[in-house]
Design a protein around this motif. Structure first.
Motif, PDB file in Angstrom:
ATOM      1  N   THR A 156      11.715   7.115   7.361  1.00 10.49           N
ATOM      2  CA  THR A 156      11.252   5.829   7.882  1.00 10.49           C
ATOM      3  C   THR A 156       9.934   5.440   7.233  1.00 10.49           C
ATOM      4  O   THR A 156       9.220   6.272   6.664  1.00 10.49           O
ATOM      5  N   ALA A 157       9.580   4.170   7.330  1.00 10.23           N
ATOM      6  CA  ALA A 157       8.316   3.695   6.791  1.00 10.23           C
ATOM      7  C   ALA A 157       7.145   4.416   7.455  1.00 10.23           C
ATOM      8  O   ALA A 157       6.170   4.787   6.788  1.00 10.23           O
ATOM      9  N   GLU A 158       7.230   4.618   8.759  1.00 10.05           N
ATOM     10  CA  GLU A 158       6.152   5.303   9.477  1.00 10.05           C
ATOM     11  C   GLU A 158       5.977   6.727   8.982  1.00 10.05           C
ATOM     12  O   GLU A 158       4.854   7.192   8.761  1.00 10.05           O
ATOM     13  N   ARG A 159       7.093   7.434   8.781  1.00  9.76           N
ATOM     14  CA  ARG A 159       7.019   8.807   8.272  1.00  9.76           C
ATOM     15  C   ARG A 159       6.476   8.811   6.838  1.00  9.76           C
ATOM     16  O   ARG A 159       5.661   9.668   6.476  1.00  9.76           O
ATOM     17  N   ALA A 160       6.920   7.874   6.009  1.00  6.49           N
ATOM     18  CA  ALA A 160       6.420   7.784   4.634  1.00  6.49           C
ATOM     19  C   ALA A 160       4.922   7.526   4.618  1.00  6.49           C
ATOM     20  O   ALA A 160       4.187   8.058   3.762  1.00  6.49           O
ATOM     21  N   TYR A 161       4.453   6.737   5.566  1.00  6.22           N
ATOM     22  CA  TYR A 161       3.008   6.484   5.691  1.00  6.22           C
ATOM     23  C   TYR A 161       2.278   7.750   6.129  1.00  6.22           C
ATOM     24  O   TYR A 161       1.223   8.092   5.587  1.00  6.22           O
ATOM     25  N   GLN A 162       2.839   8.476   7.072  1.00  8.62           N
ATOM     26  CA  GLN A 162       2.206   9.686   7.586  1.00  8.62           C
ATOM     27  C   GLN A 162       2.044  10.753   6.503  1.00  8.62           C
ATOM     28  O   GLN A 162       1.041  11.481   6.501  1.00  8.62           O
ATOM     29  N   VAL A 163       3.006  10.842   5.589  1.00 10.85           N
ATOM     30  CA  VAL A 163       2.940  11.881   4.558  1.00 10.85           C
ATOM     31  C   VAL A 163       2.279  11.395   3.276  1.00 10.85           C
ATOM     32  O   VAL A 163       2.244  12.118   2.273  1.00 10.85           O
ATOM     33  N   GLY A 164       1.749  10.165   3.288  1.00  7.10           N
ATOM     34  CA  GLY A 164       0.956   9.684   2.163  1.00  7.10           C
ATOM     35  C   GLY A 164       1.727   9.031   1.039  1.00  7.10           C
ATOM     36  O   GLY A 164       1.154   8.766  -0.025  1.00  7.10           O
ATOM     37  N   PHE A 165       3.008   8.741   1.260  1.00  3.93           N
ATOM     38  CA  PHE A 165       3.785   8.066   0.215  1.00  3.93           C
ATOM     39  C   PHE A 165       3.572   6.563   0.254  1.00  3.93           C
ATOM     40  O   PHE A 165       3.790   5.876  -0.745  1.00  3.93           O
ATOM     41  N   VAL A 166       3.158   6.041   1.393  1.00  4.39           N
ATOM     42  CA  VAL A 166       2.879   4.619   1.594  1.00  4.39           C
ATOM     43  C   VAL A 166       1.420   4.474   2.005  1.00  4.39           C
ATOM     44  O   VAL A 166       0.926   5.229   2.842  1.00  4.39           O
ATOM     45  N   ASN A 167       0.724   3.496   1.410  1.00  2.48           N
ATOM     46  CA  ASN A 167      -0.688   3.260   1.728  1.00  2.48           C
ATOM     47  C   ASN A 167      -0.898   2.384   2.948  1.00  2.48           C
ATOM     48  O   ASN A 167      -1.857   2.581   3.703  1.00  2.48           O
ATOM     49  N   LYS A 168       0.005   1.395   3.115  1.00 10.50           N
ATOM     50  CA  LYS A 168      -0.213   0.404   4.168  1.00 10.50           C
ATOM     51  C   LYS A 168       1.117  -0.087   4.703  1.00 10.50           C
ATOM     52  O   LYS A 168       2.037  -0.349   3.933  1.00 10.50           O
ATOM     53  N   LEU A 169       1.220  -0.204   6.024  1.00 13.57           N
ATOM     54  CA  LEU A 169       2.395  -0.776   6.675  1.00 13.57           C
ATOM     55  C   LEU A 169       2.081  -2.186   7.157  1.00 13.57           C
ATOM     56  O   LEU A 169       0.961  -2.460   7.604  1.00 13.57           O
ATOM     57  N   THR A 170       3.076  -3.052   7.059  1.00 13.17           N
ATOM     58  CA  THR A 170       2.908  -4.432   7.507  1.00 13.17           C
ATOM     59  C   THR A 170       4.118  -4.843   8.343  1.00 13.17           C
ATOM     60  O   THR A 170       5.182  -4.230   8.244  1.00 13.17           O
ATOM     61  N   PRO A 171       3.991  -5.901   9.117  1.00 14.95           N
ATOM     62  CA  PRO A 171       5.189  -6.466   9.747  1.00 14.95           C
ATOM     63  C   PRO A 171       6.130  -7.007   8.671  1.00 14.95           C
ATOM     64  O   PRO A 171       5.690  -7.379   7.576  1.00 14.95           O
ATOM     65  N   PRO A 172       7.426  -7.055   8.942  1.00 12.56           N
ATOM     66  CA  PRO A 172       8.357  -7.642   7.973  1.00 12.56           C
ATOM     67  C   PRO A 172       7.932  -9.059   7.592  1.00 12.56           C
ATOM     68  O   PRO A 172       7.470  -9.826   8.433  1.00 12.56           O
ATOM     69  N   GLY A 173       8.065  -9.355   6.304  1.00 12.01           N
ATOM     70  CA  GLY A 173       7.693 -10.681   5.823  1.00 12.01           C
ATOM     71  C   GLY A 173       6.256 -10.790   5.350  1.00 12.01           C
ATOM     72  O   GLY A 173       5.873 -11.799   4.752  1.00 12.01           O
ATOM     73  N   GLU A 174       5.425  -9.769   5.595  1.00 15.39           N
ATOM     74  CA  GLU A 174       4.014  -9.825   5.205  1.00 15.39           C
ATOM     75  C   GLU A 174       3.663  -8.821   4.113  1.00 15.39           C
ATOM     76  O   GLU A 174       2.503  -8.686   3.733  1.00 15.39           O
ATOM     77  N   THR A 175       4.673  -8.134   3.601  1.00 13.90           N
ATOM     78  CA  THR A 175       4.436  -7.061   2.639  1.00 13.90           C
ATOM     79  C   THR A 175       3.848  -7.573   1.330  1.00 13.90           C
ATOM     80  O   THR A 175       2.879  -7.017   0.810  1.00 13.90           O
ATOM     81  N   LEU A 176       4.439  -8.632   0.794  1.00 13.24           N
ATOM     82  CA  LEU A 176       3.969  -9.149  -0.486  1.00 13.24           C
ATOM     83  C   LEU A 176       2.551  -9.687  -0.366  1.00 13.24           C
ATOM     84  O   LEU A 176       1.719  -9.504  -1.277  1.00 13.24           O
ATOM     85  N   GLU A 177       2.237 -10.323   0.740  1.00 10.71           N
ATOM     86  CA  GLU A 177       0.880 -10.830   0.960  1.00 10.71           C
ATOM     87  C   GLU A 177      -0.129  -9.686   0.974  1.00 10.71           C
ATOM     88  O   GLU A 177      -1.213  -9.782   0.372  1.00 10.71           O
ATOM     89  N   ALA A 178       0.224  -8.582   1.625  1.00 13.35           N
ATOM     90  CA  ALA A 178      -0.672  -7.427   1.668  1.00 13.35           C
ATOM     91  C   ALA A 178      -0.816  -6.791   0.285  1.00 13.35           C
ATOM     92  O   ALA A 178      -1.905  -6.342  -0.103  1.00 13.35           O
ATOM     93  N   ALA A 179       0.282  -6.737  -0.465  1.00 14.72           N
ATOM     94  CA  ALA A 179       0.215  -6.198  -1.823  1.00 14.72           C
ATOM     95  C   ALA A 179      -0.677  -7.062  -2.707  1.00 14.72           C
ATOM     96  O   ALA A 179      -1.437  -6.550  -3.539  1.00 14.72           O
ATOM     97  N   ARG A 180      -0.608  -8.380  -2.518  1.00 13.58           N
ATOM     98  CA  ARG A 180      -1.456  -9.280  -3.305  1.00 13.58           C
ATOM     99  C   ARG A 180      -2.930  -9.106  -2.954  1.00 13.58           C
ATOM    100  O   ARG A 180      -3.804  -9.248  -3.818  1.00 13.58           O
ATOM    101  N   ALA A 181      -3.223  -8.786  -1.706  1.00 13.52           N
ATOM    102  CA  ALA A 181      -4.620  -8.534  -1.319  1.00 13.52           C
ATOM    103  C   ALA A 181      -5.146  -7.288  -2.034  1.00 13.52           C
ATOM    104  O   ALA A 181      -6.274  -7.281  -2.545  1.00 13.52           O
ATOM    105  N   TYR A 182      -4.335  -6.240  -2.089  1.00 12.28           N
ATOM    106  CA  TYR A 182      -4.700  -5.055  -2.862  1.00 12.28           C
ATOM    107  C   TYR A 182      -4.888  -5.431  -4.338  1.00 12.28           C
ATOM    108  O   TYR A 182      -5.857  -5.036  -4.992  1.00 12.28           O
ATOM    109  N   ALA A 183      -3.923  -6.198  -4.866  1.00 12.58           N
ATOM    110  CA  ALA A 183      -3.939  -6.542  -6.284  1.00 12.58           C
ATOM    111  C   ALA A 183      -5.175  -7.353  -6.655  1.00 12.58           C
ATOM    112  O   ALA A 183      -5.770  -7.163  -7.719  1.00 12.58           O
ATOM    113  N   ARG A 184      -5.575  -8.263  -5.770  1.00 10.96           N
ATOM    114  CA  ARG A 184      -6.752  -9.081  -6.037  1.00 10.96           C
ATOM    115  C   ARG A 184      -7.995  -8.204  -6.173  1.00 10.96           C
ATOM    116  O   ARG A 184      -8.834  -8.411  -7.058  1.00 10.96           O
ATOM    117  N   ARG A 185      -8.111  -7.222  -5.293  1.00 11.25           N
ATOM    118  CA  ARG A 185      -9.261  -6.316  -5.363  1.00 11.25           C
ATOM    119  C   ARG A 185      -9.223  -5.491  -6.648  1.00 11.25           C
ATOM    120  O   ARG A 185     -10.252  -5.295  -7.297  1.00 11.25           O
TER     121      ARG A 185
END
Length: 247
Positions: A156-185
């Motif tokens: 699951t996404a939560e498990r992937a986050y817990q083990v460090g494979f995922v940096n950030k979880l978002t609600p569905p539909g907000e993933t690309l926006e969060a990735a763009r925030a990382y990308a901008r930085r």
């Protein structure tokens, strides 16, 4: 017919999208070629960071298109294998990420995932595997990686986050926006420093056998496609001293 892989560039950020939502972004020969072309374009252009995602909310990608008879060669289009990529890559994952698509996320430097995303590598249940996935044991705890690879169970996404494979979880539909925030930085940071640190980190993360073989083949293929290679054979045919230029 829309491109099966799209490349959008804006403000130093490339968004590379597997664009087969009707097939849950399954990977066929056209997607393989499109992704390889996208990484080469990213390397050659002015974009400083890339976001890799899949069209729609159902899947990042379900891996190999099982309706295609072609044998996939993932090292040809997964960044960092056949095609070296020195700039940062962010994976933005919605829905399912299955099979070989997991190696695309594995090759990214950061990952943002919807909280309903699911990761799975069912190849042991199906009877085929290309071997690149072994590098997963260097990107998450060993026992968790073995569970994913050998059992083929859902992560699951939560498990992937817990083990460090995922940096950030978002609600569905907000993933690309969060990735763009990382990308901008990232795009605002010093490119040479990012390249150096990514390169150094790549020397620390353990590489699987297919990854090491791919790096060696990349060097051999560069020699075999060089001007010096052609000059060497031409000089022998023409019975003269070769004029090597290092290109």
């Amino acid at each position: 017919m829309a491109d099966v892989v799209t490349y959008d560039s804006a403000d130093g950020i490339a968004t590379i999208t597997i664009n087969r939502p009707e097939k849950m972004n399954a990977i066929d020969a056209a997607v393989e070629t499109g992704l390889a072309d996208a990484w080469r374009r990213f390397n050659a252009g002015q974009d400083r960071v890339a976001i890799l995602t899949g069209a729609g909310e159902r899947a990042f990608s379900v891996g190999k298109d099982l309706s295609s008879d072609s044998t996939p060669d993932y090292r040809r289009f997964v960044p960092g294998y056949d095609i070296a990529v020195k700039k940062p890559i962010i994976a933005a994952v919605n829905g399912w990420c299955i099979g070989g698509a997991l190696t695309l996320v594995m090759a990214a430097d950061l990952c943002v995932a919807a909280d309903n995303a699911r990761f799975m590598y069912p190849e042991a249940k199906i009877g085929f595997a290309g071997g690149l996935i072994a590098g997963l044991a260097g990107r998450m705890p060993h026992k968790v990686a073995m569970e994913v690879m050998l059992l083929g169970d859902e992560l699951t996404a939560e498990r992937a986050y817990q083990v460090g494979f995922v940096n950030k979880l978002t609600p569905p539909g907000e993933t690309l926006e969060a990735a763009r925030a990382y990308a901008r930085r990232l795009a605002d940071n010093a490119p040479l420093v990012l390249e150096m640190l990514k390169g150094f980190a790549g020397q620390v993360v353990p590489a699987g056998p297919m990854e090491r073989a791919s790096h060696a083949l990349r060097e051999v293929e560069a020699v075999m496609s060089s001007d010096d290679f052609r000059e060497g054979f031409a000089s022998r045919r023409e019975n003269r001293k070769p004029n090597f230029t290092g290109s």
